[in-house]
Design an enzyme around this catalytic site. Structure first.
Site, PDB file in Angstrom:
ATOM      1  N   GLY A 114     -40.225  53.032  -1.891  1.00 60.55           N
ATOM      2  CA  GLY A 114     -40.231  54.510  -1.822  1.00 60.55           C
ATOM      3  C   GLY A 114     -41.389  55.001  -2.231  1.00 60.55           C
ATOM      4  N   ASP A 120     -35.910  48.627 -17.211  1.00 59.76           N
ATOM      5  CA  ASP A 120     -34.803  49.416 -16.979  1.00 59.76           C
ATOM      6  C   ASP A 120     -34.890  50.669 -17.689  1.00 59.76           C
ATOM      7  OD1 ASP A 120     -32.335  50.673 -17.233  1.00 59.76           O
ATOM      8  OD2 ASP A 120     -31.052  49.103 -17.175  1.00 59.76           O
ATOM      9  N   ASN A 171     -40.884  58.266 -12.170  1.00 54.22           N
ATOM     10  CA  ASN A 171     -40.352  58.294 -10.788  1.00 54.22           C
ATOM     11  C   ASN A 171     -38.834  57.654 -10.390  1.00 54.22           C
ATOM     12  OD1 ASN A 171     -40.633  58.412  -7.554  1.00 54.22           O
ATOM     13  ND2 ASN A 171     -40.452  56.212  -8.187  1.00 54.22           N
ATOM     14  N   TYR A 174     -26.330  64.591  -9.975  1.00 56.03           N
ATOM     15  CA  TYR A 174     -27.715  64.611  -9.326  1.00 56.03           C
ATOM     16  C   TYR A 174     -28.219  66.038  -9.470  1.00 56.03           C
ATOM     17  CZ  TYR A 174     -31.974  63.079  -6.289  1.00 56.03           C
ATOM     18  OH  TYR A 174     -33.019  62.953  -5.982  1.00 56.03           O
ATOM     19  N   LYS A 231     -31.208  66.687 -12.210  1.00 55.27           N
ATOM     20  CA  LYS A 231     -32.539  67.004 -11.921  1.00 55.27           C
ATOM     21  C   LYS A 231     -32.948  68.361 -12.354  1.00 55.27           C
ATOM     22  CE  LYS A 231     -33.942  63.346  -9.577  1.00 55.27           C
ATOM     23  NZ  LYS A 231     -34.900  62.351  -9.963  1.00 55.27           N
ATOM     24  N   ILE A 273     -37.095  62.987   1.836  1.00 62.08           N
ATOM     25  CA  ILE A 273     -38.141  62.072   2.083  1.00 62.08           C
ATOM     26  C   ILE A 273     -37.607  60.765   2.500  1.00 62.08           C
ATOM     27  CG2 ILE A 273     -40.552  61.412   1.429  1.00 62.08           C
ATOM     28  CD1 ILE A 273     -40.196  64.127   0.755  1.00 62.08           C
ATOM     29  N   THR A 281     -37.154  57.385   2.560  1.00 61.68           N
ATOM     30  CA  THR A 281     -37.183  56.390   1.720  1.00 61.68           C
ATOM     31  C   THR A 281     -36.022  55.456   1.560  1.00 61.68           C
ATOM     32  OG1 THR A 281     -36.590  57.136  -0.390  1.00 61.68           O
ATOM     33  CG2 THR A 281     -38.754  57.538   0.148  1.00 61.68           C
ATOM     34  N   PRO A 282     -35.711  54.502   0.939  1.00 62.60           N
ATOM     35  CA  PRO A 282     -34.496  53.641   0.794  1.00 62.60           C
ATOM     36  C   PRO A 282     -33.462  54.663   0.120  1.00 62.60           C
ATOM     37  CG  PRO A 282     -36.204  52.387   0.511  1.00 62.60           C
ATOM     38  CD  PRO A 282     -36.849  53.615   0.657  1.00 62.60           C
TER      39      PRO A 282
HETATM   40  P1  NAD Z   1     -35.690  54.878  -3.990  1.00 60.97           P
HETATM   41  O1  NAD Z   1     -34.252  54.716  -4.097  1.00 60.97           O
HETATM   42  O2  NAD Z   1     -36.450  54.341  -2.887  1.00 60.97           O
HETATM   43  O3  NAD Z   1     -36.847  54.196  -5.109  1.00 60.97           O
HETATM   44  C1  NAD Z   1     -36.164  54.248  -6.534  1.00 60.97           C
HETATM   45  C2  NAD Z   1     -36.646  53.176  -7.225  1.00 60.97           C
HETATM   46  O4  NAD Z   1     -36.140  53.542  -8.749  1.00 60.97           O
HETATM   47  C3  NAD Z   1     -35.950  51.838  -6.718  1.00 60.97           C
HETATM   48  O5  NAD Z   1     -37.111  51.147  -6.553  1.00 60.97           O
HETATM   49  C4  NAD Z   1     -34.838  51.506  -8.010  1.00 60.97           C
HETATM   50  O6  NAD Z   1     -34.897  50.041  -8.239  1.00 60.97           O
HETATM   51  C5  NAD Z   1     -35.633  52.320  -9.082  1.00 60.97           C
HETATM   52  N1  NAD Z   1     -34.544  52.413 -10.200  1.00 60.97           N
HETATM   53  C6  NAD Z   1     -33.513  52.649 -10.078  1.00 60.97           C
HETATM   54  N2  NAD Z   1     -32.714  52.607 -11.317  1.00 60.97           N
HETATM   55  C7  NAD Z   1     -33.878  52.041 -12.159  1.00 60.97           C
HETATM   56  C8  NAD Z   1     -33.778  51.862 -13.568  1.00 60.97           C
HETATM   57  N3  NAD Z   1     -32.528  52.091 -14.397  1.00 60.97           N
HETATM   58  N4  NAD Z   1     -34.748  51.409 -14.279  1.00 60.97           N
HETATM   59  C9  NAD Z   1     -35.881  51.136 -13.500  1.00 60.97           C
HETATM   60  N5  NAD Z   1     -35.973  51.557 -11.983  1.00 60.97           N
HETATM   61  C10 NAD Z   1     -34.835  51.919 -11.519  1.00 60.97           C
HETATM   62  O7  NAD Z   1     -35.932  56.177  -4.214  1.00 60.97           O
HETATM   63  P2  NAD Z   1     -37.249  57.319  -3.935  1.00 60.97           P
HETATM   64  O8  NAD Z   1     -36.727  58.136  -2.663  1.00 60.97           O
HETATM   65  O9  NAD Z   1     -38.509  56.441  -3.844  1.00 60.97           O
HETATM   66  O10 NAD Z   1     -37.096  58.219  -5.056  1.00 60.97           O
HETATM   67  C11 NAD Z   1     -38.036  58.329  -6.189  1.00 60.97           C
HETATM   68  C12 NAD Z   1     -37.571  59.555  -7.000  1.00 60.97           C
HETATM   69  O11 NAD Z   1     -37.860  60.876  -6.249  1.00 60.97           O
HETATM   70  C13 NAD Z   1     -36.336  59.833  -7.435  1.00 60.97           C
HETATM   71  O12 NAD Z   1     -36.298  60.276  -8.829  1.00 60.97           O
HETATM   72  C14 NAD Z   1     -35.537  60.555  -6.746  1.00 60.97           C
HETATM   73  O13 NAD Z   1     -34.531  61.222  -7.175  1.00 60.97           O
HETATM   74  C15 NAD Z   1     -36.619  61.496  -6.120  1.00 60.97           C
HETATM   75  N6  NAD Z   1     -36.440  62.325  -4.905  1.00 60.97           N
HETATM   76  C16 NAD Z   1     -36.422  61.473  -3.852  1.00 60.97           C
HETATM   77  C17 NAD Z   1     -36.150  62.231  -2.479  1.00 60.97           C
HETATM   78  C18 NAD Z   1     -35.927  61.605  -1.303  1.00 60.97           C
HETATM   79  O14 NAD Z   1     -35.580  62.300  -0.587  1.00 60.97           O
HETATM   80  N7  NAD Z   1     -36.540  60.386  -1.207  1.00 60.97           N
HETATM   81  C19 NAD Z   1     -35.812  63.639  -2.760  1.00 60.97           C
HETATM   82  C20 NAD Z   1     -36.054  64.204  -4.143  1.00 60.97           C
HETATM   83  C21 NAD Z   1     -36.210  63.608  -4.997  1.00 60.97           C
END
Ligand code: NAD
Length: 238
Positions: free
Chosen positions: A17, A47, A74, A139, A143, A174, A176-177
């Site tokens: 992501g 973690d 992130n 959430y 945030k 966005i 992403t997974p």
């Molecule tokens: P994602 O789920 O694809 O990736 C998140 C990563 O965080 C994963 O690889 C997961 O293993 C890791 N993770 C989860 N818990 C963890 C822990 N306890 N310790 C270490 N790693 C951990 O998500 P993303 O879309 O890449 O999101 C990244 C950030 O952006 C997040 O904070 C998310 O809230 C924020 N965000 C994403 C979106 C979106 O739509 N993609 C929108 C707004 C905000």
């Protein structure tokens, strides 16, 4: 050479992501990059809710890279639901992964970053940290906490005369997974079309839309910017 040449960046949630995209972008622009995530290939195990792990992993990353100048907080999770049916354990988990992570990361990264100024701490909040939605209280609340915690860190560093900045990024949807949940309900195409209809620009974002904001905040191009938020949201909050 590159826009972040010589920077040493540590990115949590870097296995996939937005974290993975930011890692590729920073590396392409000349930074040394250390990725951390839960037990996943190609990333340091961390973690983000565990203080002892933070201390150990940052020590190792700083020693491998020859210092630390950029922290990208992130890692984050969603998955909570409407307040009346939300399990207290899940509430606490979302709060911990999303908020404790930023506190612990900043607290322990500052020890290393003060030796390699200028520094930049970049915190992934969300549009959901600025605008409530009625479906995901943990959430939303987590945030919003990231948003003000990011500003708190900025003011603290400035007051301590540290050339270390802290800013937050607020994406809308966005690709992403993290959106797999929506896709599982409706099928990916229909799910993305539903989300896209909410965005004035008519689409959801690409990981590099966010990685470009990370790149700007990691670079010295943003050297007078601290305690700020960047919304990358196709106009959804306008
Ligand atoms: P994602 O789920 O694809 O990736 C998140 C990563 O965080 C994963 O690889 C997961 O293993 C890791 N993770 C989860 N818990 C963890 C822990 N306890 N310790 C270490 N790693 C951990 O998500 P993303 O879309 O890449 O999101 C990244 C950030 O952006 C997040 O904070 C998310 O809230 C924020 N965000 C994403 C979106 C979106 O739509 N993609 C929108 C707004 C905000």
């Amino acid at each position: 050479t590159g826009r972040v040449a010589g920077k040493k960046a540590f990115i949590t949630g870097g296995a996939q992501g937005l974290g993975a995209a930011a890692g590729r972008m920073l590396a392409k622009e000349g930074a040394k990059v250390a990725l951390a995530d839960l037990n996943l290939a190609g990333a340091q195990a961390l973690d983000v809710t565990q203080e002892d792990q933070w201390i150990e992993v940052l020590e190792k990353a700083a020693s491998d890279m020859g210092g630390l100048s950029v922290l990208v907080n992130n890692a984050g999770i969603g998955g909570d639901g409407p307040i009346e049916s939300l399990d207290f354990g899940l509430w606490k988990k979302v709060m911990s992964v999303n908020v404790d992570s930023v506190f612990l990361g900043a607290k322990h990264a500052l020890t290393h970053m003060r030796a390699h100024q200028p520094g930049s701490i970049i915190n992934l909040s969300s549009i959901a940290g600025l605008i409530a939605n009625g479906n995901s209280p943990a959430y939303n609340a987590s945030k919003a906490a990231v948003w003000l915690l990011s500003k708190n860190i900025a003011l603290y560093c400035a007051k301590m005369k540290l050339d270390i900045r802290s800013n937050s990024i607020h994406p809308t949807f966005i690709d992403t997974p993290i959106l797999d949940g929506f896709s599982a309900w409706f099928g990916k195409e229909e799910a993305f079309a539903k989300l896209a209809r909410q965005v004035p620009m008519g689409r959801i974002g690409e990981p590099n839309d966010i990685a470009n904001a990370v790149l700007y905040l990691a670079s010295d191009e943003s050297k007078f910017m601290t305690g700020a938020e960047i919304k990358v949201d196709g106009g959804i909050s306008a």
